[in-house]
Scaffold this active site. Structure first.
Site: not given
Ligand SMILES: NC(=O)c1ccc[n+]([C@@H]2O[C@H](COP(=O)([O-])OP(=O)(O)OC[C@H]3O[C@@H](n4cnc5c(N)ncnc54)[C@H](O)[C@@H]3O)[C@@H](O)[C@H]2O)c1
Lengths: 272, 260
Positions: B60, B86, B155, B159, B190, B192
């Protein structure tokens, strides 16, 4: 993919305060379309033209109970009515609200108390009296029961001469976070979130804008609507149905991990 | 309502695993044609076979490869309606004292520059829709945008940055008269596959699980499908008046403090 398809609220019961007009009515229409049973409440008498005509239009799955959200006795009656009619409630929308504008030094204490009692006491009392039934009913649906408290973007940012309304909607925002934490911590199957509409084309907005017009702020209501649209990034005001779809999302199992959150639906107004 | 996204075309970055893969499944399930990007070829092939979505390998942060991806999407489906930015990482990140410049640059490149490029190229593609500029862009931020982590400075910073990016892009699109909405979602922890791996690698997986679950007042982690439910709602026309918003989906983690 159990959350797809129509009738996603089949088997659920919703209670909506201030349900005869505006955002509350739009929520009732959407929830009925999704298969829910809906009990509306508002100030109008049970045999009033508005109540009977609205029920006739909404059909069998809708019913009405007159309740002033500022009255604890009325809430007790409303809970009894829901209990008798359905034996359960899965969705509570504390939507009834009123507004007040004007320079702070001109506000009358009795008007301040009135808006606080509708917008704040009303949300507290609705929550207090429906929690036992919500807790008893919530475990049966994925994501639990859902309380949706209608705050406003005026619960997020201040505006000149809107002090009383700002204070009341800010209170709704933090009240909602506290009850969300309380239910989560006690493992009660109830989620609670606040909805923050921007400018929505409803009778409340019209009446509010009319007061600005009467005070000389603009020539006519449409001019104010146009100027609000111009200051909203999306370039228009909201349709009540767009608030109903947000309430539907928060009511449905799709939002099962959302609690204590704010859903802002304002066309980008507070992003600027 | 069965297929809210019928006829729409979606792009998901970082779609091979976790939240991205769940979003691919959900968007396809609601009727969208989906393109997704990532780097894990085997997972990508399996997801394509399962859902009929299309995959392109893409970093990305690599600005030069974006125009080609957009041309592929438009060549295949003639339009773009939904972009889910995402892709994200914490690889190389550390605390403010310990973070090295490579680690910082890597996380900024993917989480911040990558999201900027995703939004920029999504807008460019959406402007080419036959009926004019329309679409919904969803940025996957994190609850750490508002509750930064001490041991992950980059991070947390990136964010938070993408929340401002969402608002700036939303306001810009409005000013330009584009019917393009831009919003950020802020998930809590989450469950994951990555988190599952971390838990299972511990001496006491159950104890580690309990720590993760205890982070949310709701007492559990989010399931992948719960994030895709919000993504699908924001992607649909039902969310037509939502733009420039930050939406927490964290089981009350950022709502305040637990009681005593
Ligand atoms: N319209 C907007 O632009 C806007 C923006 C942000 C927030 N809101 C909020 O949305 C909610 C609904 O507003 P609306 O625009 O649909 O208003 P509305 O006036 O169209 O509808 C509100 C309903 O609440 C009822 N109500 C008022 N006082 C009551 C009381 N004491 N007991 C019971 N019912 C009572 C009214 O009779 C009316 O039917 C309110 O809480 C309002 O503050 C509206």
């Amino acid at each position: 993919m159990s959350d797809l398809g129509t009738k996603r609220l089949q088997g659920r019961v919703a209670f909506i305060s201030g349900g005869l007009r505006g955002i509350g009515l739009a929520c009732a229409e959407r929830f009925l379309a999704e298969g829910a049973e809906v009990v509306l409440s508002d100030l109008d008498a049970e045999d009033s033209d508005t109540a009977t005509a609205t029920l006739a239009r909404l059909g069998q799955a809708a019913s009405y109970v007159r309740a002033n959200v500022t009255s604890e006795d009325d809430w007790v009656r409303a809970v009894q009515a829901v209990q008798e009619r359905h034996g359960a409630v899965h969705i509570l929308i504390n939507n009834a609200g009123t507004d007040l504008t004007g320079a702070v030094e001109t506000l009358k204490l009795e008007d301040w108390r009135k808006i606080m009692s509708v917008n704040v006491d009303g949300v507290f009392l609705g929550t207090k009296h429906f929690v036992p039934l919500l807790a008893a009913s919530g475990a049966a649906v994925k994501g639990g029961a859902s309380i949706i408290n209608v705050s406003s973007i005026m619960g997020l940012v201040g505006m000149s001469e809107v002090s009383a309304y700002n204070a009341s909607k800010g209170a709704v925002r933090l009240f909602t976070k506290s009850i969300a934490l309380e239910f989560a911590q006690k493992k009660m199957p109830i989620r609670a979130n606040s909805l923050h509409p921007g400018f929505v084309l409803t009778p409340l907005l019209n009446a509010g804008f009319q007061r600005w017009v009467d005070a000389g702020a603009a020539e006519k209501v449409q001019d104010l609507i146009d100027s609000m649209a111009a200051t909203t990034p999306i370039g228009r005001l909201a349709d009540p149905a767009e608030l109903a779809s947000a309430a539907f999302f928060l009511a449905s199992s799709d939002s099962s991990y959302m609690t204590g959150a704010e859903l802002v639906i304002d066309g980008g107004w507070t992003a600027q | 309502m069965t297929a809210r996204l019928e006829g729409k075309v979606a792009l998901v970055t970082g779609g091979t695993t976790g939240i991205g893969a769940a979003a691919v499944r959900r968007l396809v399930g609601e009727g969208a044609n989906v393109f997704f990007t990532g780097s894990k070829e085997a997972e990508a092939a399996a997801l394509c076979a399962e859902t009929g979505a299309q995959f392109r390998a893409l970093r990305v942060q690599d600005a030069a490869s974006w125009p080609g991806l957009i041309e592929d999407v438009l060549a295949a489906y003639g339009r773009l309606d939904i972009a889910f930015a995402n892709a994200g990482t914490e690889s190389g990140d550390a605390s403010i004292e310990d973070v090295g410049i490579e680690g910082w640059n890597n996380v900024v490149a993917i989480n911040q520059t990558g999201v900027m490029l995703t939004v920029q190229h999504a807008i460019a593609a959406m402007k080419r829709n036959p009926e004019g500029a329309t679409g919904s862009i969803i940025i996957n931020s994190s609850m750490n945008a508002t509750r930064p982590l001490g041991n992950y400075v980059t991070y947390s910073v990136t964010k938070a940055a993408v929340c401002a990016l969402a608002k700036s892009a939303a306001v810009h699109c409005g000013q330009k008269g584009y019917k393009i909405r831009v919003n950020a979602i802020l998930p809590g922890v989450v469950e994951t596959p990555l988190i599952q791996q971390i838990m299972n690698a511990q001496a006491d997986p159950a104890a580690t699980r309990a720590i993760y679950e205890g982070m949310a007042p709701m007492g559990r982690m989010a399931q992948l499908e719960e994030i895709s439910g919000l993504v699908a709602y924001l992607a649909s026309d039902e969310a037509g008046f939502i733009s420039g918003a930050e939406i927490a989906i964290d089981g009350a983690t950022t709502a305040g403090m637990m009681g005593v």
